[in-house]
Design a protein around this motif. Structure first.
Motif, PDB file in Angstrom:
ATOM      1  N   SER A  16      37.707  46.610  32.298  1.00 29.74           N
ATOM      2  CA  SER A  16      38.728  45.767  32.924  1.00 29.74           C
ATOM      3  C   SER A  16      40.108  46.050  32.342  1.00 29.74           C
ATOM      4  N   THR A  17      40.171  46.415  31.057  1.00 26.88           N
ATOM      5  CA  THR A  17      41.459  46.777  30.455  1.00 26.88           C
ATOM      6  C   THR A  17      42.006  48.045  31.088  1.00 26.88           C
ATOM      7  N   LEU A  18      41.140  49.026  31.313  1.00 30.68           N
ATOM      8  CA  LEU A  18      41.575  50.264  31.959  1.00 30.68           C
ATOM      9  C   LEU A  18      41.928  50.025  33.426  1.00 30.68           C
ATOM     10  N   ALA A  75      44.366  40.991  40.789  1.00 30.95           N
ATOM     11  CA  ALA A  75      43.573  42.038  41.416  1.00 30.95           C
ATOM     12  C   ALA A  75      42.387  42.421  40.534  1.00 30.95           C
ATOM     13  N   THR A  76      42.615  42.500  39.225  1.00 28.46           N
ATOM     14  CA  THR A  76      41.519  42.820  38.308  1.00 28.46           C
ATOM     15  C   THR A  76      40.492  41.699  38.263  1.00 28.46           C
ATOM     16  N   THR A 120      46.200  51.690  29.175  1.00 27.14           N
ATOM     17  CA  THR A 120      45.257  52.810  29.068  1.00 27.14           C
ATOM     18  C   THR A 120      44.933  53.124  27.616  1.00 27.14           C
ATOM     19  N   LEU A 121      45.936  53.183  26.765  1.00 27.74           N
ATOM     20  CA  LEU A 121      45.705  53.455  25.343  1.00 27.74           C
ATOM     21  C   LEU A 121      44.836  52.372  24.715  1.00 27.74           C
ATOM     22  N   VAL A 166      48.242  42.735  49.006  1.00 24.75           N
ATOM     23  CA  VAL A 166      48.196  43.780  47.982  1.00 24.75           C
ATOM     24  C   VAL A 166      47.112  43.467  46.963  1.00 24.75           C
ATOM     25  N   ILE A 167      47.025  42.204  46.525  1.00 21.09           N
ATOM     26  CA  ILE A 167      46.009  41.814  45.545  1.00 21.09           C
ATOM     27  C   ILE A 167      44.610  42.056  46.097  1.00 21.09           C
ATOM     28  N   ILE A 168      44.376  41.647  47.345  1.00 21.58           N
ATOM     29  CA  ILE A 168      43.049  41.826  47.958  1.00 21.58           C
ATOM     30  C   ILE A 168      42.723  43.305  48.112  1.00 21.58           C
ATOM     31  N   ALA A 169      43.692  44.100  48.536  1.00 18.54           N
ATOM     32  CA  ALA A 169      43.446  45.531  48.737  1.00 18.54           C
ATOM     33  C   ALA A 169      43.123  46.234  47.427  1.00 18.54           C
ATOM     34  N   VAL A 170      43.886  45.935  46.381  1.00 23.14           N
ATOM     35  CA  VAL A 170      43.636  46.571  45.078  1.00 23.14           C
ATOM     36  C   VAL A 170      42.323  46.079  44.483  1.00 23.14           C
ATOM     37  N   ALA A 171      42.011  44.787  44.654  1.00 22.55           N
ATOM     38  CA  ALA A 171      40.756  44.244  44.123  1.00 22.55           C
ATOM     39  C   ALA A 171      39.551  44.883  44.792  1.00 22.55           C
ATOM     40  N   ALA A 172      39.636  45.112  46.099  1.00 19.24           N
ATOM     41  CA  ALA A 172      38.505  45.713  46.817  1.00 19.24           C
ATOM     42  C   ALA A 172      38.191  47.103  46.289  1.00 19.24           C
ATOM     43  N   VAL A 173      39.208  47.820  45.834  1.00 18.57           N
ATOM     44  CA  VAL A 173      38.982  49.155  45.281  1.00 18.57           C
ATOM     45  C   VAL A 173      38.219  49.088  43.962  1.00 18.57           C
ATOM     46  N   GLN A 174      38.427  48.020  43.187  1.00 19.04           N
ATOM     47  CA  GLN A 174      37.817  47.916  41.864  1.00 19.04           C
ATOM     48  C   GLN A 174      36.396  47.350  41.893  1.00 19.04           C
ATOM     49  N   VAL A 175      36.011  46.688  42.984  1.00 12.93           N
ATOM     50  CA  VAL A 175      34.680  46.065  43.051  1.00 12.93           C
ATOM     51  C   VAL A 175      33.556  47.072  42.806  1.00 12.93           C
ATOM     52  N   PRO A 176      33.501  48.219  43.494  1.00 10.73           N
ATOM     53  CA  PRO A 176      32.374  49.141  43.258  1.00 10.73           C
ATOM     54  C   PRO A 176      32.351  49.713  41.847  1.00 10.73           C
TER      55      PRO A 176
END
Length: 328
Positions: free
Chosen positions: A250-252, A134-135, A312-313, A191-201
């Motif tokens: 990308s790590t976050l 997804a990332t 996150t850390l 699920v991968i496509i849906a989560v990836a679409a959120v990260q694109v913008p």
């Protein structure tokens, strides 16, 4: 003998400071106009010097490393088949719906007799696959839009940014839920496509801002003055020098992707085959027995929290180490 005046005292202090500044290590005199030369340190080397002494980064890196190693070797170290109903004969719907721990099954089993420890271990692999892909997909789409907006500017920049603004105006989980719900049949790919679409913008806006800052830098202006083509300026000068904040982000985003993927699986939009366990899927299934057997929900929830905390850390420490404004 006349007393020293304030002007004479100031002159003496200035002379003493000048004499001190003119000496190098060990009291050796430096020539006028010379400096004590030291080897330069790159940004990456400077950041690593800070990170290896940062306990927050070391803790996050340790959690992440343990998670990745366990996910890779989980099929080999899992004590039992995560889909086998080995303790089904001990499941009693009225008296004992969830078998407890016993020899060979340290965490017990679920409501259909499958080993809980094996499902947690193998589920880490599915969680890692969803988070990483997804990332990667989100990063690829964000890089494409960010490069278009940052390289061309003008109406292209305006068009891309308006699309990004519309995507960012929708809550991330709601957007991911809407995209996953469109699919005729839920699966891990949806699920991968849906989560990836959120990260694109997120990636697109970040890269576009970095490239706009690079557009008026000295090395880019020099390349344009020498007649270098726009493509070469973009891909040889602007993009490589704009990727540092994107890599840190990308790590976050990995942590956010894992949480979003678990949320979609919890809502029943993930892989419907529960013989392939995933932490969010396990968490959703455990709600039926949340009062009588809360450990079915506690274990996968703790795994999700700890792994997201590790990424996150590590990401926050990387961002501080690579940010010149945060250097002390």
């Amino acid at each position: 003998m006349s007393l020293p005046t304030p002007a004479n005292r100031r002159k003496e202090r200035v002379d003493a400071l000048a004499a001190t500044a003119a000496t190098g290590p060990g009291g050796a005199l430096l020539e006028a106009g010379s400096v004590d030369e030291k080897p330069g340190v790159s940004l990456i080397a400077s950041a690593w010097r800070r990170l290896r002494r940062d306990p927050v980064f070391l803790l996050g890196a340790a959690i992440t490393l343990v998670f990745v190693v366990l996910a890779l070797v989980s099929p080999l170290i899992a004590p039992h088949d995560p889909g086998a109903n080995l303790l089904i004969d001990k499941v009693r719907p009225q008296t004992n719906p969830v078998p407890g721990p016993e020899p060979g099954f340290p965490l017990g089993a679920d409501d259909v007799g499958r080993d809980l420890l094996s499902r947690l271990l193998v589920g880490s692999q599915q969680t890692l696959v969803v988070g990483v892909f997804a990332t990667l997909f989100g990063l690829t789409g964000g890089l494409t839009l960010g490069i278009l907006a940052g390289a061309f500017g003008g109406w292209v920049d305006s068009l891309v940014m308006r699309v990004v603004d519309v995507l960012l105006s929708i809550p991330s989980l709601l957007l991911a839920f809407s995209i996953a719900a469109i699919a005729s049949r839920p699966s891990q790919l949806t699920v991968i496509i849906a989560v990836a679409a959120v990260q694109v913008p997120v990636f697109a806006r970040l890269l576009r801002g970095s490239m706009l800052a690079q557009r008026h830098s000295d090395h880019v202006l020099a390349a344009r003055a020498l007649g270098v083509t726009r493509r070469a300026v973009v891909f040889r000068h602007m993009v490589p020098n704009s990727l540092a904040p994107v890599i840190v982000q990308s790590t976050l985003v990995l942590a956010v992707s894992i949480i979003d993927a678990a949320a979609l699986s919890f809502l029943g939009l993930g892989n419907p085959n529960d013989r392939q366990p995933e932490w969010g899927q396990m968490l959703g299934r455990a709600q039926t027995y949340i009062y009588d057997s809360p450990h079915l929900a506690v274990y996968p929830a703790l795994c999700i929290i700890v792994v997201a905390l590790g990424f996150t850390l590590m990401g926050e420490s990387l961002r501080e180490a690579l940010d010149p404004k945060s250097r002390r």
